[in-house]
Enzyme design. Structure first.
Site, PDB file in Angstrom:
ATOM      1  N   HIS A  17      19.618  40.639 129.870  1.00 28.08           N
ATOM      2  CA  HIS A  17      18.969  39.417 129.406  1.00 28.08           C
ATOM      3  C   HIS A  17      19.505  39.000 128.027  1.00 28.08           C
ATOM      4  O   HIS A  17      19.979  37.878 127.847  1.00 28.08           O
ATOM      5  CB  HIS A  17      17.454  39.641 129.349  1.00 28.08           C
ATOM      6  CG  HIS A  17      16.694  38.457 128.843  1.00 28.08           C
ATOM      7  ND1 HIS A  17      16.075  37.568 129.681  1.00 28.08           N
ATOM      8  CD2 HIS A  17      16.469  37.992 127.597  1.00 28.08           C
ATOM      9  CE1 HIS A  17      15.498  36.609 128.962  1.00 28.08           C
ATOM     10  NE2 HIS A  17      15.727  36.847 127.692  1.00 28.08           N
ATOM     11  N   GLU A  18      19.447  39.927 127.105  1.00 28.98           N
ATOM     12  CA  GLU A  18      19.877  39.597 125.735  1.00 28.98           C
ATOM     13  C   GLU A  18      21.385  39.327 125.700  1.00 28.98           C
ATOM     14  O   GLU A  18      21.852  38.502 124.924  1.00 28.98           O
ATOM     15  CB  GLU A  18      19.489  40.696 124.749  1.00 28.98           C
ATOM     16  CG  GLU A  18      17.984  40.995 124.655  1.00 28.98           C
ATOM     17  CD  GLU A  18      17.106  39.772 124.376  1.00 28.98           C
ATOM     18  OE1 GLU A  18      17.615  38.775 123.838  1.00 28.98           O
ATOM     19  OE2 GLU A  18      15.903  39.820 124.727  1.00 28.98           O
TER      20      GLU A  18
HETATM   21 ZN    ZN Z   1      15.251  35.422 126.239  1.00 30.62          ZN
END
Ligand code: ZN
Length: 501
Positions: free
Chosen positions: A264-265
């Site tokens: 995600h990051e």
């Molecule tokens: Zn996010």
């Protein structure tokens, strides 16, 4: 043109100051000793004040007026015209905020984040309540100072999602909810269930770190221009060209949190690294909105990272990385487990379908806080009530309820809806990428993600703020944002996994 160069020079300096704030903010949430909090709050407040002073300098206003009457703005898609338009937007917002309020917000939210961390750990809402009161009070002042047409919430939302309004989002979310609720119902009552236990085995932390890092690198995050550290509440901070900081949190007996947190990051990071470095510090070198930013993280985390082709490549590597842990697990078991749909308390651990229900709860509560209809001290009761309505569950503690997220402590009221906007944009963008790029799944099976990354670089990242979110979506996909692609994607995925129609 001299005036233009001066404007850019001045604006860039505000962004440089901001990026210094980003760096000390990153340090605060990764390595700063807890007792450094009060001093850090002073540093952050000073930086916020300096930045605000520079941004609201009357000279910027004078330059803008001059340039807005110049030939530079004739073609409204030119670099100069875009920069002038968007600097005007930021300038107008900033001059409406008194310096004292800006400084106070920075000071209070830095302290409040620290108090929140402790309160969450100790499950002690009472300790956090006075700080939440302070933050909400200041954010209401901010909304009044900025001004709004319909709702004070719009003034706050606009900072994160330029041009969006609460009423417009309420409409999209209502449509989404209408289709999502029966889908979740259908999936959770399906007979077929995944073997969840395979996700909570011994996953050595150092191996999780290495495996996650290699996946982030494979999808295109450049570690010569970035790094990965651990924190309580994961985030990505694009400090500037060549420097992007990812953070995550690991659990020794839980795979999803660390791994999908990293993907995600890294998705956020790939956006930041894809911005045009030549335009750093100007709108043409900046991200469009938080919703679009979130679309990039969701796209890699979910649309790609929870799909079969991705794991056809990574599953054998996963087995090698954790020898013995996965001997009895097939690729099908694994895919089903990482896509398990289940109502639960924690937003960041929620599946792709339920996630959006978590956001709707927060979106409704924070609107009530900003309107003044909900006293911050009454948040736990209101939270639990709304949670029951959406999930038929009662949080066993505030730590697993209203204290779970950092956002309100950092003054991020108006931030939450951008997560679901991100899910919607991600699905719509991915649908288009598949049309434009042909058989992406074959690429993924080979561990090749460059085609998709380049497509995102060209269509989203390198355009900077040339278009506002809504317009960008229309330009790329030919259609306004709708909940259709997300629903279609979820339905298809769950139909296969859960063997529902
Ligand atoms: Zn996010």
């Amino acid at each position: 043109m001299e005036a233009y160069d001066e404007l850019i020079q001045r604006f860039k300096e505000t962004r440089l100051l901001e990026s210094i704030g980003g760096l000390v903010g990153w340090d605060e949430r990764t390595y700063m000793p807890p007792r450094g909090s009060a001093h850090r709050a002073e540093q952050m407040a000073l930086l916020a004040k300096l930045c605000h002073q520079k941004l609201t300098d009357r000279r910027i206003g004078e330059l803008l007026i001059k340039l807005e009457q110049s030939p530079l703005v004739k073609d409204d898609e030119s670099v100069q015209a875009v920069n002038i338009r968007e600097i005007r937007r930021v300038y107008d917002r900033a001059v409406k905020l008194p310096e004292s309020l800006v400084e106070e917000l920075a000071r209070v939210t830095t302290r409040a984040q620290n108090v929140w961390q402790e309160a969450r750990k100790d499950n002690d809402f009472a300790a956090f309540a006075p700080w939440l009161e302070k933050v909400v009070h200041l954010k209401r002042q901010e909304a009044q100072a900025i001004g709004f047409k319909e709702s004070p919430y719009d003034a706050l939302l606009d900072e994160y999602e330029p041009g969006a309004t609460a009423s417009e989002i309420t409409k999209v979310f209502a449509e989404l909810r209408k289709d999502l609720v029966p889908l979740v119902q259908e999936v959770t009552s399906a007979k077929k269930k995944p073997r969840k236990d395979i996700l909570s085995r011994d996953y050595a932390l150092d191996r999780q770190h290495l495996f996650g890092q290699s996946a982030a690198a494979a999808i295109g995050f450049d570690f010569t221009s970035g790094r990965l550290d651990t924190t309580v509440h994961p985030f990505c901070s694009g400090i500037g060209p060549g420097d992007c900081r990812l953070t995550t949190r690991f659990h020794p007996r839980e795979f999803n949190q660390g791994f999908f947190g990293i993907l995600h990051e890294a998705g956020h990071g790939i956006y930041d690294q894809g911005l045009d470095a030549d335009h750093f510090g100007t709108p043409m070198g900046s991200a469009v909105s938080l919703g679009i930013h979130e679309s990039q993280s969701r796209l890699w985390e979910n649309q790609v990272g929870r799909g079969r082709p991705f794991w056809e490549h990574f599953f054998p590597r996963l087995k090698q990385s954790f020898p013995g842990t996965m001997d009895d697990v097939s690729l099908d078991d694994w895919l089903f487990a990482i896509n398990n749909v289940e109502r639960s308390f924690i937003r960041v651990e929620a599946d792709e379908a339920n996630y959006n229900m978590h956001i709707i709860v927060r979106f409704e509560l924070e609107q009530a806080l900003i309107r003044g209809d909900l006293n911050p001290r009454d948040v736990p009761g209101a939270w639990n009530e709304k949670f029951r309505q959406s999930f038929e569950l009662t949080p066993p503690s505030d730590a697993q309820g209203c204290l779970q997220d950092i956002h309100w402590s950092m003054g991020g009221l108006g931030y939450f809806p951008t997560y679901t906007l991100g899910n919607l944009y991600a699905a719509q963008l991915m649908e288009q990428a598949r049309k434009d790029l042909g058989n992406l799944d074959d690429d993924f099976r080979r561990g090749d993600f460059a085609g998709l990354k380049t497509w995102l670089n060209d269509n989203v990242h390198r355009r900077g703020q040339k278009y506002r979110p809504r317009e960008l979506c229309r330009r790329i996909t030919g259609r306004p944002l709708s909940h259709g692609p997300l629903l279609k994607y979820l339905r298809q995925k769950y139909a296969e996994l859960y063997e529902i129609r």
